[in-house]
Design a protein around this motif. Sequence first.
Motif, short mmCIF file in Angstrom:
data_model
loop_
_atom_site.label_atom_id
_atom_site.label_comp_id
_atom_site.label_asym_id
_atom_site.label_seq_id
_atom_site.Cartn_x
_atom_site.Cartn_y
_atom_site.Cartn_z
N SER A 150 41.59 37.11 37.02
CA SER A 150 41.04 36.70 35.89
C SER A 150 39.95 37.93 35.30
O SER A 150 39.46 38.48 35.85
CB SER A 150 39.83 35.74 36.42
OG SER A 150 39.15 35.21 35.31
N PRO A 151 40.33 37.77 33.95
CA PRO A 151 39.43 38.81 33.18
C PRO A 151 38.07 38.75 33.30
O PRO A 151 37.24 39.68 33.30
CB PRO A 151 39.88 38.70 31.77
CG PRO A 151 41.02 38.01 31.75
CD PRO A 151 41.16 37.17 32.92
N GLY A 152 37.64 37.72 33.28
CA GLY A 152 36.19 37.49 33.42
C GLY A 152 35.48 37.33 34.95
O GLY A 152 34.42 37.50 35.10
N ASN A 153 36.42 36.78 35.76
CA ASN A 153 35.97 36.71 37.26
C ASN A 153 36.53 37.55 38.26
O ASN A 153 36.24 37.41 39.44
CB ASN A 153 36.06 35.13 37.47
CG ASN A 153 35.46 34.30 36.55
OD1 ASN A 153 34.15 34.29 36.41
ND2 ASN A 153 36.26 33.25 36.04
N GLY A 154 37.17 38.44 37.80
CA GLY A 154 37.89 39.31 38.91
C GLY A 154 39.13 38.77 39.64
O GLY A 154 39.56 38.06 39.10
N ILE A 155 39.44 39.11 40.84
CA ILE A 155 40.32 38.65 41.59
C ILE A 155 39.91 37.41 42.31
O ILE A 155 38.98 37.32 43.10
CB ILE A 155 40.86 39.71 42.71
CG1 ILE A 155 41.42 40.97 41.90
CG2 ILE A 155 41.97 39.25 43.59
CD1 ILE A 155 41.80 42.16 43.02
N ILE A 156 40.91 36.40 42.25
CA ILE A 156 40.51 34.99 42.68
C ILE A 156 41.59 34.38 43.78
O ILE A 156 42.66 34.92 43.42
CB ILE A 156 40.50 33.92 41.61
CG1 ILE A 156 39.26 34.47 40.50
CG2 ILE A 156 40.48 32.51 41.95
CD1 ILE A 156 39.44 33.32 39.22
N GLY A 157 40.89 34.37 44.98
CA GLY A 157 42.09 33.67 46.14
C GLY A 157 42.74 32.45 45.96
O GLY A 157 42.17 31.68 45.14
N PRO A 158 43.79 32.48 46.58
CA PRO A 158 44.47 31.21 46.42
C PRO A 158 43.93 30.03 46.88
O PRO A 158 44.43 28.85 46.23
CB PRO A 158 45.81 31.38 47.04
CG PRO A 158 45.29 32.49 48.32
CD PRO A 158 44.31 33.13 47.68
#
Length: 114
Positions: A25-33
């Motif tokens: 996510s551009p605004g939140n970084g890497i997001i887990g499943p």
Amino acid sequence: MHLQFIVDSKTKKIVLGEALSRWESPGNGIIGPVNYIGHMESAGLISKHDFYMFELVCKQLEKWSDTKYKDISISCNFTRITLSEEDCVDKLKTISDKYSLDKSKLAIEITEDA
């Protein structure tokens, strides 16, 4: 797709990569499943996701086919929802046949549905 590698403790060589789903996510970084897979299942999109991940794995194995990484297998996770589809095996074959890869390097794992 992010790859997590498993290393043989005796030889110190990479023996397997596991394809992990991550959303950048551009605004939140890497997001887990855990934050999006359940929503994909509810929306009926999980099979599209599973097959997309499988295609990314096939592309990666093709890229590695003539490199020092050619002996590494990659595991790909599938939900029971996807594996229970009538044409699942046909779809997997269609996807993998598009790529020049050693199919013995593909490993499939079943994940628990959210």
